[in-house]
Scaffold this active site. Structure first.
Site, PDB file in Angstrom:
ATOM      1  NE  ARG A  94       3.868  28.041 -38.986  1.00  0.00           N
ATOM      2  CZ  ARG A  94       3.943  26.906 -39.668  1.00  0.00           C
ATOM      3  NH1 ARG A  94       3.460  26.850 -40.891  1.00  0.00           N
ATOM      4  NH2 ARG A  94       4.494  25.826 -39.131  1.00  0.00           N
TER       5      ARG A  94
ATOM      6  CE  LYS B 125      12.860  19.206 -37.678  1.00  0.00           C
ATOM      7  NZ  LYS B 125      11.465  19.625 -37.399  1.00  0.00           N
TER       8      LYS B 125
END
Length: 480
Positions: free
Chosen positions: A76, A222
């Protein structure tokens, strides 16, 4: 009578869905799995939600699985002095390891991942905020990535960074993830979802940590990195290492590009089913319902398409976690799944025809499904199971015949809530021979109105009903 939904619904719990009143409505509306997103909230927040779900599921005699979803190495940007900036196409913008974390501006912002400077090269595209802002890398030095904005727009604090085509080298499990695994073990979650794995070894590492923490939770990989779907070998490496996979279309779509996402989704679902693994389709399935009480036609088609591809479950994220209409979103998903399942193709299977099988229980499971799909009198399949593996394998086959999982283990009872077309029946086996046990199992279905006198029922079990992997018997009987 309303058909029973076969595709399961995963609903993420969050600020909009943490009260007992809302969680109870979610369960009654059709939530099969409650997802705890460990990217947000505290351990106490998650603990309270688990306690509420378990208490209300017991109250309504429902089995609701709990899935803990690890945050993973989400890369991020840091924060801006004013909370956000507007980036203009063509301007210069820098991502810096040295810039103060809370003093970003329209020219530069800090990052929380120092290795970004090693992972980037001139000419790369960096996608921020799920691709809403795109940067073309111009130059990389020891501490910063210098870029030109190729697609401008608003950018706010802590938005994610992806590299088009993948290639970010961050480890799959962070220190936070390792701490969260311990919390998940204490909460006795049924599934642990691992974010951003690149290789099967990442899943094996997660499994070792989960087992060391004392948990028997199944592991969901995932699929959200481009490296995971670069070819069938890479995909199967992750599929085979896991107990199931999630088509995590947010970051995956950013890395591979939206034009390829639908085809890759179908490939992931097919590979998971072929290898007897679970598969969840996720991300923005009914995104408009964050603010609207009804889905768009495109969202209805999206959910239905996943159902027709035979996903085990469809998932709600922000729709149920922070949206205005969490219960309505579950109801809408329930309605769309049932509608799609009325298509004849959802009960006709060509799955694994011509293949050889590797295990006795697998052979019995697939033989049972062949019989169920070709003998019209069969109305139900009863699978006596310890771990849930036999009904899992059965549920890989397209069929309209319900599979009833009879097990004495609470963990298996909850776990099978995620299996497509499988419904849990609590069961305590007798140490005596199997014959009276089977009659009691059929009687339980008859008392619930699920079968009638004269129907045919398939039963599968092992000679020893208390041994995992021991299923070696199939029989077909009539209800009397």
């Amino acid at each position: 009578m309303q058909p029973r939904r076969r595709t399961k619904i995963v609903a993420t719990l969050g600020p909009a869905s943490s009260s007992p009143e809302v969680i109870e409505q979610l369960i009654l509306a059709g939530m099969d799995v409650a997802r705890l997103n460990f990217s947000h909230g505290t351990p106490d927040d998650h603990r309270q939600r688990v306690e509420i779900v378990r208490a209300l599921a017991d109250k309504h005699q429902r089995f609701v699985a709990i899935m803990g979803d690890l945050q993973g190495p989400k890369i991020r940007i840091a924060r801006f002095e004013g909370g956000s900036v507007e980036l203009k196409t063509g301007q210069r913008f820098t991502l810096s390891n040295l810039h103060p974390q809370d003093q970003g501006n329209a020219n530069i912002v800090g990052i929380d991942y120092p290795s970004l400077v090693q992972d980037c090269h001139p000419g790369d595209d960096l996608l921020l905020d799920d691709g809403r802002v795109v940067l073309r890398v111009e130059e990389v030095d020891e501490h910063a990535v210098h870029s030109i904005v190729s697609q401008g727009g608003p950018l706010s604090n802590n938005k994610g960074i992806n590299r088009r085509g993948g290639g970010i080298s961050a480890d799959s499990l962070t220190e936070k993830d390792k701490a969260d695994i311990l919390t998940m073990a204490q909460l006795e979650v049924d599934y642990v979802a691992v974010s951003f794995p690149r290789y099967g070894a990442d899943i094996e590492q997660a499994r070792e940590l989960v087992r060391a923490a004392g948990s028997k939770a199944w592991i969901i990989a995932k699929i959200e990195r481009a490296e995971a779907v670069v070819d069938d070998i890479a995909l199967d490496d992750l599929v085979m290492a896991s107990d199931g996979v999630m088509v995590a279309r947010g970051d995956l779509g950013v890395e591979v590009g939206d034009a390829r996402l639908a085809g890759i989704q179908k490939r992931i679902i097919l590979h998971a089913r072929t290898h007897n693994k679970l598969v969840i389709t996720a991300t923005q399935m009914m995104e408009s319902m964050v603010n609207s009480p009804i889905p768009t036609r495109a969202e209805v088609s999206d959910v239905a398409n996943a159902v027709l591809d035979y996903t085990d479950a469809v998932m709600l994220s922000a729709e149920s976690a922070s949206g205005k209409y969490p219960v309505e979103a579950v109801r809408a998903m329930d309605r769309v799944c049932i509608g799609a399942e009325q298509e004849p193709g959802t009960t006709r299977s060509q799955h694994r025809l011509g293949e050889t099988f590797t295990r006795c229980d697998e052979t019995i499971a697939l033989a049972a499904m062949y019989a169920a799909n070709h003998f019209p009198g069969i109305k139900a399949i009863i699978s006596f199971t310890e771990s849930g593996n036999t009904p899992l394998i059965m549920s890989r086959i397209r069929s309209g015949v319900p599979i009833y999982c009879y097990t004495q283990h609470l963990a298996t009872q909850r776990r099978t809530a995620l299996f497509r077309g499988v419904y849990t029946m609590p069961f305590q086996p007798s140490p005596a021979n199997a014959e009276p046990v089977q009659k009691l199992a059929i009687t339980a279905l008859k008392e619930k109105g699920l079968v009638s006198i004269g129907d045919w029922v398939i039963l599968t079990h092992g000679e020893n009903m208390n041994r995992d992997g021991g299923t070696n018997t199939m029989k077909i009987v009539t209800v009397d």
